[in-house]
Design a protein around this motif. Sequence first.
Motif, short mmCIF file in Angstrom:
data_model
loop_
_atom_site.label_atom_id
_atom_site.label_comp_id
_atom_site.label_asym_id
_atom_site.label_seq_id
_atom_site.Cartn_x
_atom_site.Cartn_y
_atom_site.Cartn_z
N LEU A 1 100.58 21.14 52.18
CA LEU A 1 99.30 21.83 51.99
C LEU A 1 98.50 21.84 53.29
CD1 LEU A 1 97.00 21.46 48.91
CD2 LEU A 1 96.06 21.38 51.20
N ARG A 2 98.46 20.70 53.96
CA ARG A 2 97.70 20.62 55.22
C ARG A 2 98.21 21.63 56.23
NH1 ARG A 2 97.60 14.01 55.96
NH2 ARG A 2 95.64 13.61 54.82
N LYS B 1 97.51 25.41 55.13
CA LYS B 1 96.13 25.84 54.93
C LYS B 1 95.72 26.90 55.95
CE LYS B 1 91.43 24.07 54.28
NZ LYS B 1 90.57 22.86 54.22
N ARG C 1 95.85 30.62 55.00
CA ARG C 1 94.77 31.16 54.17
C ARG C 1 95.27 31.86 52.90
NH1 ARG C 1 93.76 32.97 59.16
NH2 ARG C 1 94.01 35.13 58.52
N ALA D 1 92.50 21.05 50.40
CA ALA D 1 92.64 22.50 50.31
C ALA D 1 91.33 23.25 50.45
CB ALA D 1 93.29 22.88 48.98
#
Length: 268
Positions: free
Chosen positions: A53-54, A57, A60, A90
């Motif tokens: 997720l990091r 991100k 977008r 998030a």
Amino acid sequence: GVYSNGSAGEFYTHTEDEFDSVNQLHVEKCELAGVPFQIGASHMSPQLSRERLRRAKALRPAAFQVVLPDWFVPAWPEILAFLATMAAEAAPIPLIVYNPPHAKRRLTPEEWLRLADAGPGVAGMKVPGGDEAWFAAMQPVLARLSVFIPGHLLASGLARGARGAYSNVACLSPAGAQRWYELCVRDPAAGLAWERRILPFWQAHIAPLITEHGLANMAADKAAAVAGGWLPGLSPRLRWPYRGATPEMVAHISAAARATLPEWFDPA
């Protein structure tokens, strides 16, 4: 819209380099076509899910899809701790919680409501759905979170308050699934009439791959996609050690689909 790294995408087998390259390509194609997209940041390891997720991100997405930690059944405080951290990482991008039928912990309607009360960050869920009693119990949740159900139950799910589907029938025909969704919105009765034809087909020709042949859910999805014929060169095989459908199974599904649901393959 389109999302990446679901079960049919075999996210659980991806190396981290593969995750990054798949999603870079996913985003480039979606942005070029002007199609909304989500990214599946799921992994059985909460640490790897958080790292995915990091990294993603910066791409977008409209939302991130995540699964609950899946080695040992998470207790309620552990579920809250996991989702709070993922939501904070998030933010402001929301989360969709993927809670599949084989999850170590299947959340109940009461637990989904408690999750809605716990704070912002979770916008919706991808769930197997349920019967009339389940939808009745989910009414307070439906008013607060977006509920997405299996694709072959789209019309009846929308009629009961679901927002849509992360569609398994889109594996068979993405264009057909899109036309069905638009029909459900425009003419709910006609959408339900389609479902009354889709369900028997699904139960007779797709579900037996799981219930009779012992294949995994993602094998059924990939078999349907190959049978649909919309992506030349696609294979029904799964990554080791899972088994995919045989060519004979795929040919059977393809013939049955075109005989039963011809409008799904109509280019118009």
